[in-house]
Design a protein around this motif. Structure first.
Motif, mmCIF file in Angstrom:
data_model
loop_
_atom_site.group_PDB
_atom_site.id
_atom_site.type_symbol
_atom_site.label_atom_id
_atom_site.label_comp_id
_atom_site.label_asym_id
_atom_site.label_seq_id
_atom_site.Cartn_x
_atom_site.Cartn_y
_atom_site.Cartn_z
ATOM 1 N N LYS A 30 -0.354 3.292 -12.184
ATOM 2 C CA LYS A 30 0.572 3.128 -11.052
ATOM 3 C C LYS A 30 0.045 2.085 -10.073
ATOM 4 O O LYS A 30 0.783 1.237 -9.574
ATOM 5 N N GLU A 31 -1.257 2.147 -9.807
ATOM 6 C CA GLU A 31 -1.875 1.183 -8.893
ATOM 7 C C GLU A 31 -1.828 -0.231 -9.467
ATOM 8 O O GLU A 31 -1.538 -1.198 -8.745
ATOM 9 N N LEU A 32 -2.105 -0.368 -10.760
ATOM 10 C CA LEU A 32 -2.070 -1.688 -11.393
ATOM 11 C C LEU A 32 -0.674 -2.302 -11.312
ATOM 12 O O LEU A 32 -0.514 -3.479 -11.015
ATOM 13 N N ARG A 33 0.352 -1.495 -11.582
ATOM 14 C CA ARG A 33 1.715 -2.002 -11.520
ATOM 15 C C ARG A 33 2.089 -2.391 -10.095
ATOM 16 O O ARG A 33 2.818 -3.353 -9.870
ATOM 17 N N GLY A 34 1.569 -1.665 -9.129
ATOM 18 C CA GLY A 34 1.845 -1.985 -7.737
ATOM 19 C C GLY A 34 1.172 -3.277 -7.286
ATOM 20 O O GLY A 34 1.684 -3.983 -6.416
ATOM 21 N N ARG A 35 0.050 -3.599 -7.878
ATOM 22 C CA ARG A 35 -0.693 -4.806 -7.489
ATOM 23 C C ARG A 35 -0.233 -6.064 -8.222
ATOM 24 O O ARG A 35 -0.727 -7.145 -7.946
ATOM 25 N N GLN A 36 0.693 -5.928 -9.154
ATOM 26 C CA GLN A 36 1.132 -7.099 -9.899
ATOM 27 C C GLN A 36 1.833 -8.110 -9.003
ATOM 28 O O GLN A 36 1.748 -9.311 -9.234
ATOM 29 N N PHE A 38 2.912 -8.993 -4.734
ATOM 30 C CA PHE A 38 2.703 -8.635 -3.333
ATOM 31 C C PHE A 38 3.965 -8.005 -2.766
ATOM 32 O O PHE A 38 5.076 -8.445 -3.025
ATOM 33 N N GLU A 39 3.746 -6.959 -1.977
ATOM 34 C CA GLU A 39 4.855 -6.293 -1.320
ATOM 35 C C GLU A 39 4.568 -6.259 0.176
ATOM 36 O O GLU A 39 3.476 -5.872 0.594
ATOM 37 N N LYS A 40 5.550 -6.687 0.956
ATOM 38 C CA LYS A 40 5.359 -6.720 2.401
ATOM 39 C C LYS A 40 5.140 -5.303 2.935
ATOM 40 O O LYS A 40 5.719 -4.346 2.423
ATOM 41 N N PRO A 41 4.301 -5.175 3.966
ATOM 42 C CA PRO A 41 4.054 -3.845 4.534
ATOM 43 C C PRO A 41 5.332 -3.161 5.038
ATOM 44 O O PRO A 41 5.453 -1.948 4.950
ATOM 45 N N SER A 42 6.280 -3.954 5.536
ATOM 46 C CA SER A 42 7.522 -3.350 6.026
ATOM 47 C C SER A 42 8.305 -2.703 4.887
ATOM 48 O O SER A 42 8.906 -1.637 5.045
ATOM 49 N N THR A 44 6.918 -1.513 2.110
ATOM 50 C CA THR A 44 6.140 -0.338 1.731
ATOM 51 C C THR A 44 6.472 0.824 2.659
ATOM 52 O O THR A 44 6.693 1.954 2.199
ATOM 53 N N ASN A 45 6.508 0.538 3.957
ATOM 54 C CA ASN A 45 6.830 1.586 4.932
ATOM 55 C C ASN A 45 8.248 2.103 4.732
ATOM 56 O O ASN A 45 8.493 3.308 4.858
ATOM 57 N N ARG A 46 9.168 1.210 4.426
ATOM 58 C CA ARG A 46 10.555 1.622 4.207
ATOM 59 C C ARG A 46 10.660 2.549 3.004
ATOM 60 O O ARG A 46 11.368 3.552 3.029
ATOM 61 N N LYS A 47 9.931 2.212 1.929
ATOM 62 C CA LYS A 47 9.944 3.058 0.735
ATOM 63 C C LYS A 47 9.377 4.441 1.025
ATOM 64 O O LYS A 47 9.902 5.456 0.564
ATOM 65 N N LYS A 48 8.276 4.482 1.798
ATOM 66 C CA LYS A 48 7.685 5.767 2.174
ATOM 67 C C LYS A 48 8.670 6.601 2.981
ATOM 68 O O LYS A 48 8.802 7.809 2.776
ATOM 69 N N MET A 49 9.364 5.955 3.907
ATOM 70 C CA MET A 49 10.330 6.656 4.750
ATOM 71 C C MET A 49 11.477 7.194 3.909
ATOM 72 O O MET A 49 11.902 8.351 4.078
ATOM 73 N N MET A 50 11.984 6.383 3.001
ATOM 74 C CA MET A 50 13.095 6.812 2.149
ATOM 75 C C MET A 50 12.677 7.985 1.251
ATOM 76 O O MET A 50 13.443 8.932 1.045
ATOM 77 N N LYS A 51 11.445 7.948 0.764
ATOM 78 C CA LYS A 51 10.953 9.033 -0.075
ATOM 79 C C LYS A 51 10.825 10.312 0.746
ATOM 80 O O LYS A 51 11.185 11.403 0.276
ATOM 81 N N ALA A 52 10.330 10.195 1.982
ATOM 82 C CA ALA A 52 10.191 11.362 2.848
ATOM 83 C C ALA A 52 11.549 11.979 3.156
ATOM 84 O O ALA A 52 11.701 13.208 3.149
ATOM 85 N N VAL A 53 12.554 11.145 3.404
ATOM 86 C CA VAL A 53 13.904 11.651 3.676
ATOM 87 C C VAL A 53 14.447 12.359 2.446
ATOM 88 O O VAL A 53 15.039 13.446 2.542
#
Length: 63
Positions: A30-36, A38-42, A44-53
């Motif tokens: 999972k980490e390797l696929r994520g590092r392939q 670059f993803e902007k921090p905004s 990343t934060n949006r994805k975390k928020m959507m997952k929490a909701v």
């Protein structure tokens, strides 16, 4: 580093299954696929928020 000890006379398929399970638990793939890419921090934060909701809605449905 993931090490799967294989005893003499042990099944190779079983050792492979243990290896796959260990790599899945540690999250290496999972980490390797994520590092392939670059993803902007905004984003990343949006994805975390959507997952929490989403999780919160699932828990609300259970009750």
């Amino acid at each position: 580093m993931i090490i799967v000890p294989v005893k003499e006379g042990d099944n190779i398929e079983r050792a492979l299954k243990k290896f796959k399970r260990k790599t899945e638990k540690t999250g290496i793939i999972k980490e390797l696929r994520g590092r392939q890419a670059f993803e902007k921090p905004s984003i990343t934060n949006r994805k975390k928020m959507m997952k929490a909701v989403y999780v919160q809605q699932l828990r609300a449905r259970e009750e």
